[in-house]
Design an enzyme around this catalytic site. Structure first.
Site, PDB file in Angstrom:
ATOM      1  CG  ASP A  29     -13.356  34.177  63.942  1.00  0.00           C
ATOM      2  OD1 ASP A  29     -13.970  34.341  62.866  1.00  0.00           O
ATOM      3  OD2 ASP A  29     -13.351  35.010  64.860  1.00  0.00           O
ATOM      4  CB  ILE A  30     -17.456  31.401  61.341  1.00  0.00           C
ATOM      5  CG1 ILE A  30     -17.975  32.788  61.707  1.00  0.00           C
ATOM      6  CG2 ILE A  30     -17.982  30.341  62.295  1.00  0.00           C
ATOM      7  CD1 ILE A  30     -19.465  32.952  61.501  1.00  0.00           C
ATOM      8  CG  ASN A  85     -12.607  43.418  68.919  1.00  0.00           C
ATOM      9  OD1 ASN A  85     -11.539  44.005  68.834  1.00  0.00           O
ATOM     10  ND2 ASN A  85     -12.926  42.405  68.138  1.00  0.00           N
ATOM     11  N   GLY A  91     -15.065  47.620  68.056  1.00  0.00           N
ATOM     12  CA  GLY A  91     -15.262  46.543  67.091  1.00  0.00           C
ATOM     13  C   GLY A  91     -15.979  45.321  67.632  1.00  0.00           C
ATOM     14  CG  HIS A  98     -15.668  37.209  71.925  1.00  0.00           C
ATOM     15  ND1 HIS A  98     -16.689  38.139  72.013  1.00  0.00           N
ATOM     16  CD2 HIS A  98     -15.093  37.404  70.725  1.00  0.00           C
ATOM     17  CE1 HIS A  98     -16.717  38.867  70.908  1.00  0.00           C
ATOM     18  NE2 HIS A  98     -15.760  38.441  70.103  1.00  0.00           N
TER      19      HIS A  98
END
Length: 112
Positions: A29-30, A85, A91, A98
C-alpha cells in the site's frame, strides 16, 4: 476505463509488487496504516463485492487461500487484519475490488 488498479495490473503505473500470478496481483500500500500493509487485487475488473457474479467466486477463493500464505511470508504469525471496503460509505476509494492485509501492530476495535 480509467481504473488505477487496472493500470497497475497492466504495468502502466509502477508499484511495489510483492506477488503476482494469473489471477491476482499483490502490492504494498502506498499509504500504509500498519508496518505491513499490502493489497491483493484480482486481475479481472470487478467494481466491488456488490458486483460479484458466480463466475467471479474463483477469484475470492483464490484470494482467501493466498492471504494466509502471504501472511506467513511476512511473519504475521501473531495476527493480521483483512479489510474490504465496499462503496462510498464503506470507504472504498478505488472502484476495483481489493483486500487490504495489515499486520505487525495491534489492531483496534472499532476500526473507525
Amino acid at each position: 476505463m480509467d481504473c488505477l488498479f487496472c493500470s497497475i495490473i497492466n504495468k502502466e503505473i509502477p508499484s511495489d509488487i510483492i506477488y503476482e500470478d494469473e489471477f491476482v496481483i499483490a502490492i504494498n500500500d502506498i499509504n500504509p496504516q500498519a508496518p505491513v500493509h499490502f493489497l491483493i487485487i484480482p486481475k479481472k475488473h470487478i467494481k466491488s463485492l456488490n458486483q460479484l457474479e458466480d463466475s467471479d467466486l474463483r477469484f475470492i477463493t483464490h484470494i482467501a487461500k493466498l492471504i494466509p500464505k502471504l501472511a506467513k511470508e511476512f511473519d504475521l504469525n501473531e495476527g493480521y487484519r483483512v479489510v474490504n471496503n465496499c462503496g462510498d460509505l464503506g470507504g472504498q476509494t478505488v472502484d476495483h475490488i481489493h483486500f487490504h492485509v495489515l499486520g505487525k501492530r495491534q489492531m483496534l476495535w472499532p476500526p473507525g
